[in-house]
Design an enzyme around this catalytic site. Structure first.
Site, PDB file in Angstrom:
ATOM      1  CB  CYS A  79      -0.922   0.048   1.323  1.00 25.03           C
ATOM      2  SG  CYS A  79      -2.382   0.899   0.732  1.00 25.03           S
ATOM      3  CG  HIS A 169      -2.975  -3.226   4.015  1.00 25.90           C
ATOM      4  ND1 HIS A 169      -2.405  -2.863   4.894  1.00 25.90           N
ATOM      5  CD2 HIS A 169      -3.693  -2.310   3.360  1.00 25.90           C
ATOM      6  CE1 HIS A 169      -2.054  -1.184   4.502  1.00 25.90           C
ATOM      7  NE2 HIS A 169      -2.990  -0.949   3.664  1.00 25.90           N
ATOM      8  CD  GLU A 171      -0.457  -5.532   6.522  1.00 25.55           C
ATOM      9  OE1 GLU A 171      -0.362  -6.068   5.415  1.00 25.55           O
ATOM     10  OE2 GLU A 171      -1.080  -4.272   6.626  1.00 25.55           O
TER      11      GLU A 171
END
Ligand code: GLN
Length: 198
Positions: A79, A169, A171
């Site tokens: 990002c 994302h 994560e």
């Protein structure tokens, strides 16, 4: 395996959790002195790219990180991290590290659709969950950049040599496959391997 996570702003802690769960050692990069030890890979997290870019310069991290990336240090950029790497930012004069030959468009999905979730195929990995948060997309890729994923006809994941750039994302998804892929890149680089991105 020792991975440095840029920790000046943004969503760095989530990356550390995933990498640690996969058995990698992580440390936070906040100042130049943090770059003195062994470094097998670098994570540039999501957050606010203008703030992170400014802090990179103010903290004297810009030049050493640029040099390490250019000389082959594997990078996972998500990002805002992708925006930090991009050679060109659509509609803007400036850029940050500029090591990844793509043009990115910031906040590309507009206000309404700024954040959304989908699942899509990522090349070399398979179908994965993708969380987009005020995300950029890749508007143009140049020579040698491999497109790894597209969503609705827009490029959202690319690889160029040692650099992996994602609009979304990984994560926050609970799925560790992108980080596992990245750790393989770090291992290969450490063993003197090279990345076929063409
Ligand atoms: N919109 C942010 C930027 O332009 C990126 C958002 C994110 O990292 N989740 O820097």
């Amino acid at each position: 395996m020792r991975i440095g996570v840029l920790a000046v702003q943004g969503a760095f802690a989530e990356h550390e959790q995933v990498l640690r769960a996969l058995g990698a050692k992580c440390f936070e990069i906040r100042q130049q002195a943090d770059l003195s030890g062994q470094l097998d890979g670098l994570v540039l997290p999501g957050g606010e790219s203008t703030v992170m870019g400014k802090l990179l310069r103010e903290l004297g991290l810009f030049q050493p990180l640029w040099e390490k990336i250019e000389s082959g240090l594997p990078v996972l950029a998500t990002c805002a991290g992708l925006i930090l790497l991009a050679e060109k930012i659509s509609g803007e004069e400036g850029r940050h590290l500029g090591t990844l030959p793509v043009t990115v468009k910031r906040n590309a999905y507009g206000r309404q659709l700024g954040s959304f979730y989908t699942e899509a195929e990522m090349r070399h990995i398979g179908t994965i969950p993708m969380h987009f948060i005020r995300a950029p997309y890749v508007e143009e890729v140049r020579n040698g950049v491999e497109v790894l994923a597209e969503v609705d006809g827009r490029v959202v994941a690319v690889q160029y040599r040692n650099q992996l750039g994602l609009s979304f994302h990984p994560e926050v998804s609970g799925d560790t496959s992108v980080h596992r892929y990245f750790l393989h890149m770090c291992k290969d680089a450490g063993e003197g391997g090279h990345f076929s991105s063409i």
